[in-house]
Design a protein around this motif. Structure first.
Motif, mmCIF file in Angstrom:
data_model
loop_
_atom_site.group_PDB
_atom_site.id
_atom_site.type_symbol
_atom_site.label_atom_id
_atom_site.label_comp_id
_atom_site.label_asym_id
_atom_site.label_seq_id
_atom_site.Cartn_x
_atom_site.Cartn_y
_atom_site.Cartn_z
ATOM 1 N N ASP A 40 -4.753 68.109 5.610
ATOM 2 C CA ASP A 40 -4.917 68.576 4.241
ATOM 3 C C ASP A 40 -6.376 68.898 3.946
ATOM 4 O O ASP A 40 -6.683 69.645 3.039
ATOM 5 C CB ASP A 40 -4.421 67.517 3.251
ATOM 6 N N THR A 41 -7.290 68.288 4.692
ATOM 7 C CA THR A 41 -8.706 68.558 4.507
ATOM 8 C C THR A 41 -9.320 69.015 5.829
ATOM 9 O O THR A 41 -8.893 68.594 6.903
ATOM 10 C CB THR A 41 -9.457 67.315 4.007
ATOM 11 N N LYS A 43 -13.167 70.066 7.840
ATOM 12 C CA LYS A 43 -14.608 69.808 7.815
ATOM 13 C C LYS A 43 -15.345 70.818 8.695
ATOM 14 O O LYS A 43 -14.968 71.036 9.844
ATOM 15 C CB LYS A 43 -14.891 68.380 8.283
ATOM 16 N N LYS A 76 -10.990 70.820 -2.613
ATOM 17 C CA LYS A 76 -10.752 69.549 -1.940
ATOM 18 C C LYS A 76 -10.292 69.746 -0.497
ATOM 19 O O LYS A 76 -10.287 68.802 0.285
ATOM 20 C CB LYS A 76 -9.710 68.743 -2.714
ATOM 21 N N ARG A 77 -9.900 70.952 -0.132
ATOM 22 C CA ARG A 77 -9.429 71.195 1.235
ATOM 23 C C ARG A 77 -10.573 71.348 2.222
ATOM 24 O O ARG A 77 -10.357 71.326 3.417
ATOM 25 C CB ARG A 77 -8.564 72.466 1.288
ATOM 26 N N THR A 79 -14.666 70.372 3.319
ATOM 27 C CA THR A 79 -15.931 69.649 3.199
ATOM 28 C C THR A 79 -16.934 70.285 4.160
ATOM 29 O O THR A 79 -16.650 70.423 5.347
ATOM 30 C CB THR A 79 -15.763 68.157 3.551
#
Length: 361
Positions: A40-41, A43, A76-77, A79
């Motif tokens: 879901d995230t 980086k 939010k997905r 970083t």
């Protein structure tokens, strides 16, 4: 929900496996849903060769971020963490660059990114060369020293099919196009001075200029002045003012004075715009905002965006080794009208109307 009571240890595991397989058999979407929720995230680590606000690095970084956001990796997905090695002003020796690479590798290891994006040669080579075989996907932007089309390395089989875990965007400077645009403004253009530093990037730029001219010769005389000295660079500008040179192509972005002070792009180019009496073609279209006359220059934001699209493709599941290495495709037409007036140059209306940006103050 399933509850197991009084099941021997081995039988417990067998029963659990049976239940899991049964669930998957009746509902295949369970495994797919778990895979999606696990990511879901995302980086991304952006490693700068420069200081964070450098005139070449900052537009590329902004382009990378914009491409990721436009590809659905935003909020939010996504970083993003960045580190600036500052190898153009402060950490300029091989030893200090290696020390910065160690710091960068530690930060990358702690952050555990899905993709590493490097800006310029120092960031790329100091980190990738430290990795025996990069298992982390790497996307470079603004690389000047790319192995030749017939050269294979451990991370590059060919530009079309890199093969390893590395891909990116080569900084093609479109030098011949830039000179042709300048000649359309000044039909008397006969002699141009190219000013560079002696850094690996500076050498690569000179090599690319010569290669472009070999492929597309121009009936213009080119002089080359290469120095790492701030005082000598100033002398070159003074001499050019008194000569028959019609135009400058300043790509010296790191110079050191006799006291050891380092000057980088912003300072060098602002000084050049203030003291030169010749129009200067920008390598990077952002240079025009620092006072250069203008013309056709590499769009560093677009180059970063191009690299960002490759990073997004990797996040979407594409293998880096299957993503071709591209040249920076876009150059921008940019002019500084106050500088043009100062030089007594009238830019034809059709060229001004075709410009991407015109600075009026």
């Amino acid at each position: 929900m399933f509850t197991l009571h009084h099941v021997p240890h081995r039988a417990y595991h067998l029963a659990t496996l049976f239940i899991v397989f049964a669930l998957l058999a009746f509902n295949p979407s369970v495994s797919q849903a778990n895979q999606v929720s696990a990511k879901d995230t995302y980086k991304v680590f952006i490693l700068h060769s420069y200081e964070l606000d450098h005139v070449c690095g900052q537009p590329q970084s902004a382009g990378v971020t914009e491409a990721l956001n436009n590809s659905g990796f935003s909020g939010k997905r996504l970083t993003i963490e960045a580190y600036a090695m500052d190898t153009k002003r402060t950490n300029t020796t091989p030893q200090s660059i290696a020390a910065q690479a160690e710091i960068a590798l530690q930060k990358i290891s702690e952050f555990q990114p899905d993709v590493l994006v490097t800006l310029d040669d120092n960031a790329f080579y100091s980190v990738v060369d430290a990795l025996e075989d990069p298992d982390l996907p790497v996307v470079f932007s603004g690389l000047n020293n790319l192995p030749g089309p017939d050269t294979q390395t451990r991370w590059l089989q060919s530009r079309k099919q890199p093969g390893a875990n590395v891909t990116g965007v080569y900084e093609k400077i479109h030098f011949v196009t830039a000179v042709q645009v300048q000649r359309n403004i000044n039909t008397e253009l006969r002699k141009m001075l190219v000013l560079s530093d002696n850094s690996p990037t500076g050498k690569a730029l000179i090599r690319q200029i010569r290669e472009e001219l070999q492929q597309n010769p121009l009936d213009i005389e080119f002089e080359y002045r290469i120095t790492d000295s701030w005082e000598e660079y100033q002398q070159f500008i003074t001499e050019a003012n008194a000569s028959d040179i019609n135009s400058l192509y300043p790509v010296a972005l790191r110079l050191i004075d006799r006291l050891g002070k380092t000057y980088t792009g912003n300072e060098i180019l602002q000084w050049t715009a203030k003291h030169s009496r010749k129009p200067s073609i920008p390598l990077n279209f952002s240079f025009v905002q620092l006072g250069l006359f203008g013309g056709a220059g590499v769009d560093f934001h677009a180059m970063g965006y191009q690299a960002g699209l490759k990073a997004a493709a990797i996040l979407q599941g594409e293998e880096p080794g299957n993503i071709p290495i591209d040249d920076a495709r876009r150059y921008a037409l940019v002019f500084n009208l106050p500088r043009a007036r100062n030089l007594g140059i009238e830019i034809p209306q059709d060229i001004l109307l075709a410009a991407d940006i015109v600075y009026t103050e």
